[in-house]
Design a protein around this motif. Sequence first.
Motif, PDB file in Angstrom:
ATOM      1  N   ILE A  94      -8.152  -3.332  -2.357  1.00  0.00           N
ATOM      2  CA  ILE A  94      -7.456  -2.280  -1.752  1.00  0.00           C
ATOM      3  C   ILE A  94      -5.904  -2.167  -2.278  1.00  0.00           C
ATOM      4  O   ILE A  94      -5.015  -3.027  -2.411  1.00  0.00           O
ATOM      5  N   LEU A 114      -8.401  -3.280   6.711  1.00  0.00           N
ATOM      6  CA  LEU A 114      -9.257  -3.591   5.851  1.00  0.00           C
ATOM      7  C   LEU A 114     -10.650  -2.741   5.767  1.00  0.00           C
ATOM      8  O   LEU A 114     -10.990  -2.136   6.935  1.00  0.00           O
ATOM      9  N   ILE A 115     -11.567  -2.886   5.086  1.00  0.00           N
ATOM     10  CA  ILE A 115     -12.884  -2.491   4.930  1.00  0.00           C
ATOM     11  C   ILE A 115     -13.560  -2.990   6.382  1.00  0.00           C
ATOM     12  O   ILE A 115     -13.578  -4.235   6.669  1.00  0.00           O
ATOM     13  N   TRP A 147     -11.125   4.135  -9.796  1.00  0.00           N
ATOM     14  CA  TRP A 147     -10.847   4.094  -8.329  1.00  0.00           C
ATOM     15  C   TRP A 147     -11.747   4.710  -7.328  1.00  0.00           C
ATOM     16  O   TRP A 147     -12.546   5.668  -7.788  1.00  0.00           O
ATOM     17  N   TYR A 160      -3.948   3.895   0.645  1.00  0.00           N
ATOM     18  CA  TYR A 160      -4.850   4.891   1.621  1.00  0.00           C
ATOM     19  C   TYR A 160      -4.848   6.352   1.195  1.00  0.00           C
ATOM     20  O   TYR A 160      -3.486   6.758   0.579  1.00  0.00           O
ATOM     21  N   CYS A 203     -12.414   5.850  -3.235  1.00  0.00           N
ATOM     22  CA  CYS A 203     -11.956   5.880  -1.704  1.00  0.00           C
ATOM     23  C   CYS A 203     -13.330   5.388  -0.787  1.00  0.00           C
ATOM     24  O   CYS A 203     -14.347   6.147  -0.804  1.00  0.00           O
ATOM     25  N   THR A 242     -14.550  -6.422  -0.996  1.00  0.00           N
ATOM     26  CA  THR A 242     -14.217  -5.283  -1.198  1.00  0.00           C
ATOM     27  C   THR A 242     -12.774  -5.043  -0.802  1.00  0.00           C
ATOM     28  O   THR A 242     -12.317  -4.209  -1.556  1.00  0.00           O
ATOM     29  N   SER A 243     -12.313  -5.831   0.313  1.00  0.00           N
ATOM     30  CA  SER A 243     -11.212  -5.483   0.788  1.00  0.00           C
ATOM     31  C   SER A 243     -10.009  -5.903  -0.232  1.00  0.00           C
ATOM     32  O   SER A 243      -8.896  -5.666  -0.118  1.00  0.00           O
ATOM     33  N   LEU A 291      -9.594   4.082   2.459  1.00  0.00           N
ATOM     34  CA  LEU A 291      -8.821   3.062   1.585  1.00  0.00           C
ATOM     35  C   LEU A 291      -9.102   3.310   0.036  1.00  0.00           C
ATOM     36  O   LEU A 291     -10.234   3.521  -0.346  1.00  0.00           O
ATOM     37  N   ARG A 334       0.904  -1.119  -0.251  1.00  0.00           N
ATOM     38  CA  ARG A 334      -0.211   0.116   0.096  1.00  0.00           C
ATOM     39  C   ARG A 334       0.834   1.423   0.070  1.00  0.00           C
ATOM     40  O   ARG A 334       2.101   1.139   0.372  1.00  0.00           O
ATOM     41  N   LEU A 375      -9.513   1.875  -3.481  1.00  0.00           N
ATOM     42  CA  LEU A 375      -9.869   0.734  -4.102  1.00  0.00           C
ATOM     43  C   LEU A 375      -9.719   0.907  -5.640  1.00  0.00           C
ATOM     44  O   LEU A 375     -10.141   2.004  -6.019  1.00  0.00           O
TER      45      LEU A 375
END
Length: 166
Positions: A111, A126-127, A57, A114, A59, A107-108, A63, A39, A65
Amino acid sequence: LKLWFRQVAPRQAQAVTLAFRPPRLYRSGAMAAEKATERRAISMAEVAKHNTEKDCWICVHDLVLDLKEDFLSEHPGGPDVITCLAGQDATSDYEDIAHSDSAREWTSKFIIGYKEGAEEDAKVKLIPKNSELKGKHGGGGLGPLVPAVLVAVLAILAYVAFQNKS
């Protein structure tokens, strides 16, 4: 999930039980440390550049994504509900939908970084699951009480209206 298939003898069948288990996401330990090195801090200006269906993308909870076309095509709400938020902070919209914990795990996987200026835990978090959000990002309060009050008010109004007709 049970699948039936024929064996060598045409009238014999055997049930096979297959277990489907989504990939496990670890919140700590080696996997989290490995994720942390991948990350990077990403500015919202950079996120804003990725605002198309081919390059999407968003956020969520600080985070960032990267949502590829295969994710968009598999999303239960369809790609349009996400691509209209591409390049933006979509936390409120994400929480308004009340995603399940399994959707949050899914969803996580996407990622990539951040948000610049986020708290230190954004580097490895994580989410958040639903249980971790109690009292945050709306919800709670009088929410569950509103429908009950509305029904009671409508019942009283109906009672008064029918009493006046008699």
